[in-house]
Design a protein around this motif. Structure first.
Motif, PDB file in Angstrom:
ATOM      1  N   ASN A  64       1.120  -0.802  -0.180  1.00 21.42           N
ATOM      2  CA  ASN A  64      -0.099   0.515   0.119  1.00 21.42           C
ATOM      3  C   ASN A  64       0.646   1.191  -0.056  1.00 21.42           C
ATOM      4  O   ASN A  64       0.714   2.278  -0.742  1.00 21.42           O
ATOM      5  CB  ASN A  64      -1.359  -0.064   1.288  1.00 21.42           C
ATOM      6  CG  ASN A  64      -1.712  -0.945   1.395  1.00 21.42           C
ATOM      7  OD1 ASN A  64      -2.185  -1.286   0.690  1.00 21.42           O
ATOM      8  ND2 ASN A  64      -2.752  -1.003   2.327  1.00 21.42           N
ATOM      9  N   THR A  65       2.127   1.203   1.079  1.00 19.29           N
ATOM     10  CA  THR A  65       2.985   2.253   1.167  1.00 19.29           C
ATOM     11  C   THR A  65       3.572   2.345  -0.309  1.00 19.29           C
ATOM     12  O   THR A  65       3.777   4.152  -0.666  1.00 19.29           O
ATOM     13  CB  THR A  65       3.651   2.722   1.959  1.00 19.29           C
ATOM     14  OG1 THR A  65       3.358   2.264   3.441  1.00 19.29           O
ATOM     15  CG2 THR A  65       4.541   3.728   2.504  1.00 19.29           C
ATOM     16  N   ARG A  66       3.886   2.181  -0.915  1.00 15.28           N
ATOM     17  CA  ARG A  66       4.566   1.746  -2.206  1.00 15.28           C
ATOM     18  C   ARG A  66       3.356   2.317  -3.192  1.00 15.28           C
ATOM     19  O   ARG A  66       4.005   3.924  -4.082  1.00 15.28           O
ATOM     20  CB  ARG A  66       5.242   0.395  -2.431  1.00 15.28           C
ATOM     21  CG  ARG A  66       6.386   0.174  -1.858  1.00 15.28           C
ATOM     22  CD  ARG A  66       6.892  -0.992  -2.665  1.00 15.28           C
ATOM     23  NE  ARG A  66       6.437  -2.097  -2.482  1.00 15.28           N
ATOM     24  CZ  ARG A  66       6.344  -3.532  -1.972  1.00 15.28           C
ATOM     25  NH1 ARG A  66       6.717  -3.114  -1.196  1.00 15.28           N
ATOM     26  NH2 ARG A  66       5.370  -4.376  -2.364  1.00 15.28           N
ATOM     27  N   ALA A  67       2.746   1.807  -3.510  1.00 16.49           N
ATOM     28  CA  ALA A  67       1.477   2.334  -4.349  1.00 16.49           C
ATOM     29  C   ALA A  67       1.526   4.358  -3.827  1.00 16.49           C
ATOM     30  O   ALA A  67       0.928   5.060  -4.705  1.00 16.49           O
ATOM     31  CB  ALA A  67       0.327   1.783  -4.447  1.00 16.49           C
ATOM     32  N   LEU A  68       1.620   4.691  -2.239  1.00 15.35           N
ATOM     33  CA  LEU A  68       0.634   6.401  -2.069  1.00 15.35           C
ATOM     34  C   LEU A  68       2.030   6.903  -2.296  1.00 15.35           C
ATOM     35  O   LEU A  68       1.755   7.822  -3.240  1.00 15.35           O
ATOM     36  CB  LEU A  68       0.648   6.202  -0.514  1.00 15.35           C
ATOM     37  CG  LEU A  68      -0.949   5.506  -0.878  1.00 15.35           C
ATOM     38  CD1 LEU A  68      -0.844   5.177   1.392  1.00 15.35           C
ATOM     39  CD2 LEU A  68      -2.116   5.947  -1.086  1.00 15.35           C
TER      40      LEU A  68
END
Length: 157
Positions: A64-68
């Motif tokens: 999730n964090t990588r995508a954000l």
């Protein structure tokens, strides 16, 4: 890797407080969960009105964090967690809903009692999941709410 300390204790060399093991959910490997001792205050989730399709996992906060962070839109809570460094560890991320579940069950006293903490898990184009410790049953808020962020890292159990 050294054996983990007792739940709620700082794990020397691993960058934070040991929260315990996130169980094996649907064929995923169990993970040790380590929360930062530092936190960001007054950060929003970001990108109100935008769906971030890569940030909907309930269990994989790192993805999730990588995508954000890769998004063309600002995501202050995720960016803070992604840049967090402690004990020379740089693999931190904004916790997923299930990573937060571990902390709520095991190290609740490590968080401000009247604060909202963001997760990396998006609920809709206007809301994201998180956790509060004030006794109210809120599970998600508008992405523009100024909440708090903690960074987390996981290790195979």
């Amino acid at each position: 890797m050294a054996a983990p300390p007792a739940i709620g204790e700082y794990w020397p060399g691993e960058g934070g407080v040991y929260a315990g093991i996130m169980p094996d959910y649907i064929g995923r490997n169990p993970q040790h969960v380590i929360f930062s001792i530092d936190e960001a205050v007054g950060v929003t989730w970001g990108a109100y009105g935008v769906s971030e399709r890569g940030a909907t996992s309930d269990h994989d906060g790192a993805a999730n964090t990588r995508a954000l962070v890769a998004s063309r839109y600002a995501h202050p809570a995720a960016e803070w967690a992604d840049h967090y460094e402690k004990d020379r560890k740089t693999d931190f991320h904004l916790p997923s809903r299930q990573e937060w579940d571990v902390a709520v069950a095991t190290i609740r006293e490590q968080f401000a009692a009247n604060a909202w903490y963001w997760s990396s898990t998006e609920r809709s184009d206007t809301m994201a999941w998180g956790h509060n410790f004030n006794g109210f049953d809120f599970e998600y808020l508008h992405k523009t709410f100024p909440g708090r962020a903690r960074a987390v890292r996981t290790l195979p159990a």
